[in-house]
Design a protein around this motif. Structure first.
Motif, mmCIF file in Angstrom:
data_model
loop_
_atom_site.group_PDB
_atom_site.id
_atom_site.type_symbol
_atom_site.label_atom_id
_atom_site.label_comp_id
_atom_site.label_asym_id
_atom_site.label_seq_id
_atom_site.Cartn_x
_atom_site.Cartn_y
_atom_site.Cartn_z
ATOM 1 N N ASN A 85 0.910 -1.063 -0.652
ATOM 2 C CA ASN A 85 -0.216 0.058 0.123
ATOM 3 C C ASN A 85 1.453 1.407 -0.193
ATOM 4 O OD1 ASN A 85 -2.190 -1.797 -0.099
ATOM 5 N ND2 ASN A 85 -2.226 -1.898 2.409
ATOM 6 N N TYR A 86 2.245 0.922 0.402
ATOM 7 C CA TYR A 86 2.931 2.509 0.698
ATOM 8 C C TYR A 86 3.790 2.450 -0.623
ATOM 9 C CZ TYR A 86 6.741 5.108 1.578
ATOM 10 O OH TYR A 86 7.712 6.206 2.305
ATOM 11 N N THR A 87 4.496 0.990 -0.911
ATOM 12 C CA THR A 87 5.244 1.062 -2.196
ATOM 13 C C THR A 87 4.343 1.581 -3.580
ATOM 14 O OG1 THR A 87 5.274 -1.325 -2.110
ATOM 15 C CG2 THR A 87 6.979 -0.251 -0.854
ATOM 16 N N CYS A 94 1.630 8.647 2.767
ATOM 17 C CA CYS A 94 2.071 9.407 3.387
ATOM 18 C C CYS A 94 0.694 8.459 4.625
ATOM 19 C CB CYS A 94 1.684 10.825 3.949
ATOM 20 S SG CYS A 94 3.106 11.652 2.669
ATOM 21 N N TYR A 95 -0.002 7.970 4.542
ATOM 22 C CA TYR A 95 -1.480 7.799 5.578
ATOM 23 C C TYR A 95 -0.380 6.298 5.899
ATOM 24 C CZ TYR A 95 -4.816 5.452 7.462
ATOM 25 O OH TYR A 95 -5.866 4.722 8.880
ATOM 26 N N PHE A 96 0.395 5.287 4.989
ATOM 27 C CA PHE A 96 0.728 4.758 5.272
ATOM 28 C C PHE A 96 1.916 4.276 6.154
ATOM 29 C CE2 PHE A 96 -2.144 3.732 1.543
ATOM 30 C CZ PHE A 96 -3.035 2.998 2.204
ATOM 31 N N SER A 176 10.509 9.593 -0.769
ATOM 32 C CA SER A 176 9.711 8.797 -1.500
ATOM 33 C C SER A 176 8.420 9.979 -1.801
ATOM 34 C CB SER A 176 8.859 7.878 -0.736
ATOM 35 O OG SER A 176 9.096 7.063 0.092
ATOM 36 N N SER A 177 8.660 11.597 -1.787
ATOM 37 C CA SER A 177 8.099 12.896 -2.190
ATOM 38 C C SER A 177 8.559 12.876 -3.235
ATOM 39 C CB SER A 177 8.269 13.819 -0.975
ATOM 40 O OG SER A 177 9.315 14.554 -1.025
ATOM 41 N N GLY A 182 1.705 6.816 -8.195
ATOM 42 C CA GLY A 182 1.720 5.572 -8.850
ATOM 43 C C GLY A 182 2.781 5.311 -9.260
ATOM 44 N N GLU A 183 4.401 5.997 -9.582
ATOM 45 C CA GLU A 183 4.908 5.061 -9.409
ATOM 46 C C GLU A 183 5.800 3.962 -8.714
ATOM 47 O OE1 GLU A 183 9.552 6.417 -10.952
ATOM 48 O OE2 GLU A 183 7.960 7.235 -11.199
ATOM 49 N N GLU A 184 6.191 3.363 -8.778
ATOM 50 C CA GLU A 184 6.697 2.646 -7.394
ATOM 51 C C GLU A 184 7.510 2.534 -6.776
ATOM 52 O OE1 GLU A 184 7.522 -2.235 -6.471
ATOM 53 O OE2 GLU A 184 7.221 -2.169 -8.657
#
Length: 274
Positions: A85-87, A94-96, A176-177, A182-184
């Motif tokens: 759900n994160y990757t 950011c929720y995850f 990650s930001s 949508g990009e893994e």
């Protein structure tokens, strides 16, 4: 006005009696750690969560700043990279991330006898798209800066008044930001973009982002620095360095850097629905 807010923050921590601070080493959470320590002493504990989305240099800064303040500091590992759900990098990524963080910190706080987990969310953050704030609230975390109404600008003003030498440190959200929704996200991609930013910082460009989309790196600098960057740097050397990291294309964003820029696609999507 600012002194009044500082007094309110001090009173808030005095009421808590003990607090565990979710401490990233950024300006916001470092100010919270400073005030908590000034009020609570050894009844305040700063915890930094490490994962591939945190630059090693940021962890070192966090250690130095905690030691300068005097607050007890511990490090824990989080495992958001194990959660698809994160990757998969959805718009609520950011929720995850914050769910993983606070699912780690809350049990630790209870085990160590700390009734409160607090973070560095400020009043301005409440007006941006920050799904992680909801995850923290669901787990009972408190945000003293937001509760008292301290803005981003006031965080820096208070930090300067309290003598914190990093009061003007550039914001540094998780790596990650740097990727479009949508990009893994993979560990290799995080390391690649992190090393690219470190490379540019070593050249003297501090407030920047390297956005990554596929094989393309897009350098973002404050608009007023773009011309100097083009004139003062050896562009072919930068391209070569980025290509050695694994990028194929290296571009410069002519609009320049601004916080939350990747969220503009969300606003455009919302407008297109209307």
């Amino acid at each position: 006005m600012l002194i009044e807010k500082l007094n309110q923050l001090q009173a808030l921590f005095a009421e808590m009696e003990q607090a565990l601070i979710a401490y990233s080493g950024g300006v916001d959470s470092t100010l919270v750690a400073k005030i908590a320590y000034d009020v609570l002493g050894d009844r305040a504990l700063a915890i930094t969560a490490i994962s591939p989305s945190l630059l090693p240099e940021e962890l070192e800064d966090a250690k130095i700043q905690a030691a300068t303040i005097g607050i007890s500091h511990q490090i824990v590992q989080t495992h958001e990279m194990e959660n698809p759900n994160y990757t998969s990098n959805p718009v609520n990524r950011c929720y995850f991330c914050k769910s993983e963080l606070h699912d780690t910190l809350k049990p630790l706080a209870l085990e160590l006898g700390y009734p409160y987990v607090v973070d560095g969310v400020n009043a301005d953050d409440l007006h941006d798209y920050r799904p992680g704030i909801q995850a923290a609230k669901e787990r009972g975390a408190r945000s003293p800066l937001a509760e008292v109404g301290v803005t981003k600008a006031e965080v820096r003003q208070l930090s300067q008044q309290l003598g914190l030498p990093w009061w003007d440190k550039p914001a540094q959200p998780c790596l990650s930001s740097r990727f479009p929704y949508g990009e893994e996200i993979t560990v290799a991609k995080l390391q690649r973009v992190g090393r690219a930013e470190i490379y540019l910082r070593k050249l003297g460009w501090q407030n920047l982002r390297v956005r990554s989309e596929g094989d393309t790196a897009r350098i973002e600098l404050p608009p007023e620095q773009i011309q100097d960057f083009v004139l003062m740097t050896d562009l072919p050397t930068i391209v070569s360095a980025f290509q050695k990291l694994g990028f194929i294309y290296v571009t410069l964003d002519l609009e320049g850097y601004r916080s939350g820029k990747l969220n503009q696609v969300l606003h455009q999507q919302a407008l297109s629905v209307k």
